[in-house]
Scaffold this motif. Structure first.
Motif, PDB file in Angstrom:
ATOM      1  N   GLY A 243     -24.096  63.822  47.616  1.00  0.00           N
ATOM      2  CA  GLY A 243     -25.047  64.084  48.691  1.00  0.00           C
ATOM      3  C   GLY A 243     -24.461  63.644  50.017  1.00  0.00           C
ATOM      4  N   ALA A 244     -25.108  64.110  51.091  1.00  0.00           N
ATOM      5  CA  ALA A 244     -24.617  63.755  52.422  1.00  0.00           C
ATOM      6  C   ALA A 244     -25.722  64.037  53.439  1.00  0.00           C
ATOM      7  CB  ALA A 244     -23.366  64.561  52.762  1.00  0.00           C
ATOM      8  N   GLY A 245     -25.453  63.690  54.663  1.00  0.00           N
ATOM      9  CA  GLY A 245     -26.428  63.983  55.709  1.00  0.00           C
ATOM     10  C   GLY A 245     -26.140  63.188  56.965  1.00  0.00           C
TER      11      GLY A 245
ATOM     12  N   ALA B 273     -23.131  60.390  56.743  1.00  0.00           N
ATOM     13  CA  ALA B 273     -22.782  59.617  55.550  1.00  0.00           C
ATOM     14  C   ALA B 273     -22.680  60.575  54.382  1.00  0.00           C
ATOM     15  CB  ALA B 273     -23.846  58.563  55.268  1.00  0.00           C
ATOM     16  N   PHE B 274     -21.906  60.179  53.395  1.00  0.00           N
ATOM     17  CA  PHE B 274     -21.839  60.984  52.174  1.00  0.00           C
ATOM     18  C   PHE B 274     -21.534  60.096  50.985  1.00  0.00           C
ATOM     19  CE2 PHE B 274     -17.593  61.038  54.051  1.00  0.00           C
ATOM     20  CZ  PHE B 274     -16.782  60.688  52.989  1.00  0.00           C
ATOM     21  N   GLY B 275     -21.910  60.569  49.817  1.00  0.00           N
ATOM     22  CA  GLY B 275     -21.597  59.860  48.582  1.00  0.00           C
ATOM     23  C   GLY B 275     -21.187  60.866  47.523  1.00  0.00           C
TER      24      GLY B 275
HETATM   25  N1  DAH Z   1     -26.499  57.506  47.344  1.00  0.00           N
HETATM   26  C1  DAH Z   1     -26.737  58.881  46.919  1.00  0.00           C
HETATM   27  C2  DAH Z   1     -26.791  58.897  45.391  1.00  0.00           C
HETATM   28  O1  DAH Z   1     -26.298  58.015  44.774  1.00  0.00           O
HETATM   29  C3  DAH Z   1     -25.629  59.789  47.375  1.00  0.00           C
HETATM   30  C4  DAH Z   1     -25.667  59.943  48.855  1.00  0.00           C
HETATM   31  C5  DAH Z   1     -26.426  60.938  49.421  1.00  0.00           C
HETATM   32  C6  DAH Z   1     -24.934  59.121  49.651  1.00  0.00           C
HETATM   33  C7  DAH Z   1     -26.478  61.104  50.783  1.00  0.00           C
HETATM   34  C8  DAH Z   1     -24.962  59.277  51.033  1.00  0.00           C
HETATM   35  C9  DAH Z   1     -25.748  60.284  51.574  1.00  0.00           C
HETATM   36  O2  DAH Z   1     -24.267  58.501  51.850  1.00  0.00           O
HETATM   37  O3  DAH Z   1     -25.756  60.442  52.920  1.00  0.00           O
HETATM   38  O4  DAH Z   1     -27.361  59.788  44.820  1.00  0.00           O
END
Ligand code: DAH
Length: 340
Positions: free
Chosen positions: A285-287, A308-310
């Motif tokens: 995910g991200a945003g 941010a993204f993960g």
């Molecule tokens: N933390 C989320 C998860 O574990 C993934 C995520 C989504 C991280 C959006 C981010 C983000 O930094 O902006 O499902």
């Protein structure tokens, strides 16, 4: 039968056995000596043992005692002879007899290697490093502030459900529970709490969720978190970074897709898909970082923005190597691990 006679037979036998074992120069001779003296059915010791029944009753305990002592002596002589021959078979011993031959192949040493996930992490760090991202680390045992609250996840949010998390009974308290972090987004908060903007970090590490293991789930897995905070950051920057990252790691022909989604800590939020075997597969995910998050760490949302993204590390590694079952990573089967 008189005791003296029995003892004499025994002593003679023991001497003969010890001499035979000592004289053996190869395993074959030793084995036939063993059968002759210690053989379970027709061994000479067995034959003498049978005679014990003929010894006068009153002398029998003494006869038994002596028998046991001699049996021990014979056993020891046999063990010593075997050890001597075993040693003779070792290369160390042979090299004394034979001249050293430098043309013989050496003894190969099996080298271990780093786990494929560790290798992937190293490579991701390297790629993101080229894009200017520093590596940050955070603890795997977290408090509710870093795992939830500062990330704009309120107490009633389903993500905080005890059934969705590994809360720890050995740490924290009812008021301040501790848990194994469920996401690396925690590190965003930890970094921003201590660093004034601009920020450009990634964080790679383990996260934990009580999922049943199957081909695509495991209760522990790895994420790569990314955070960029600056002035005038846009979603175009986010997409460019994730595309550049993907082409570096997965190859120039990989396509990326954003799907509208929701995460409490980003607004707007997207799911990030990469193509895999002609299918769109979600990698994370991200945003754009939610203003509430910026405020929680003391930033001014009027001054700075960020993205941010993960992303799931296992999934990236699986896509790269065409691995179809995440459980392979954690079976510790060297036949699998050896391939990377
Ligand atoms: N933390 C989320 C998860 O574990 C993934 C995520 C989504 C991280 C959006 C981010 C983000 O930094 O902006 O499902």
């Amino acid at each position: 039968m008189a005791l003296a006679e029995f003892l004499e037979d025994l002593d003679e036998l023991a001497d003969a056995a010890v001499a035979a074992f000592a004289a053996a120069t190869d395993p074959k001779t030793l084995e036939s000596a063993r059968i002759e003296f210690l053989g379970a059915k027709k061994g000479r010791l067995k034959t003498v043992q049978k005679k014990m029944g003929q010894v006068d009753k009153t002398d029998r305990p003494a006869a038994g005692k002596h028998f046991n002592q001699l049996k021990q002596r014979i056993d020891q002589a046999f063990a010593a002879a075997r050890a001597r021959l075993d040693q003779g078979a070792s290369p160390a011993r042979q090299s004394k007899k034979e001249p050293f031959d430098p043309t013989l192949p050496g003894m190969s040493v099996t080298l271990g290697r780093r786990h494929p996930i560790t290798q992937t992490i190293e490579e991701l760090k390297e790629i993101m490093g080229r894009l200017g991202f520093h590596v940050a680390d955070g603890p795997e045992i977290e408090d509710a502030w870093h795992n939830f609250e500062a990330l704009n996840i309120p107490p009633e949010h389903p993500a905080r459900d005890p059934l969705e998390n590994f809360y720890l009974s050995v740490a924290g308290s009812n008021d301040e529970p501790m848990l194994l972090r469920s996401q690396t987004s925690t590190v965003q908060i930890r970094v921003m709490e201590h660093t004034p903007p601009p920020v450009r970090i990634i964080s790679l590490g383990r996260v934990y969720r009580p999922d049943t293991a199957d081909a695509t789930h495991y209760p522990m897995f790895h994420q790569m978190e990314g955070l960029l905070i600056d002035t005038r950051v846009t979603m175009a920057d986010l997409k460019s970074v994730l595309r550049m990252f993907a082409t570096s790691y997965l190859g120039g022909d990989v396509h990326i897709r954003f799907r509208p989604s929701f995460f409490p800590f980003t607004e707007p939020s997207v799911e990030v898909d990469y193509q895999w075997n002609d299918q769109w597969i979600e990698f994370g995910g991200a945003g754009m970082v939610d203003p509430n998050v910026l405020e929680a760490v003391g930033y001014d949302p009027e001054q700075v923005t960020g993205f941010a993204f993960g992303l799931g590390v296992e999934r990236l590694c699986m896509r790269r190597h065409n691995i179809t079952d995440i459980r392979e990573f954690y079976k510790n089967d060297v036949r699998f691990l050896h391939q990377f």
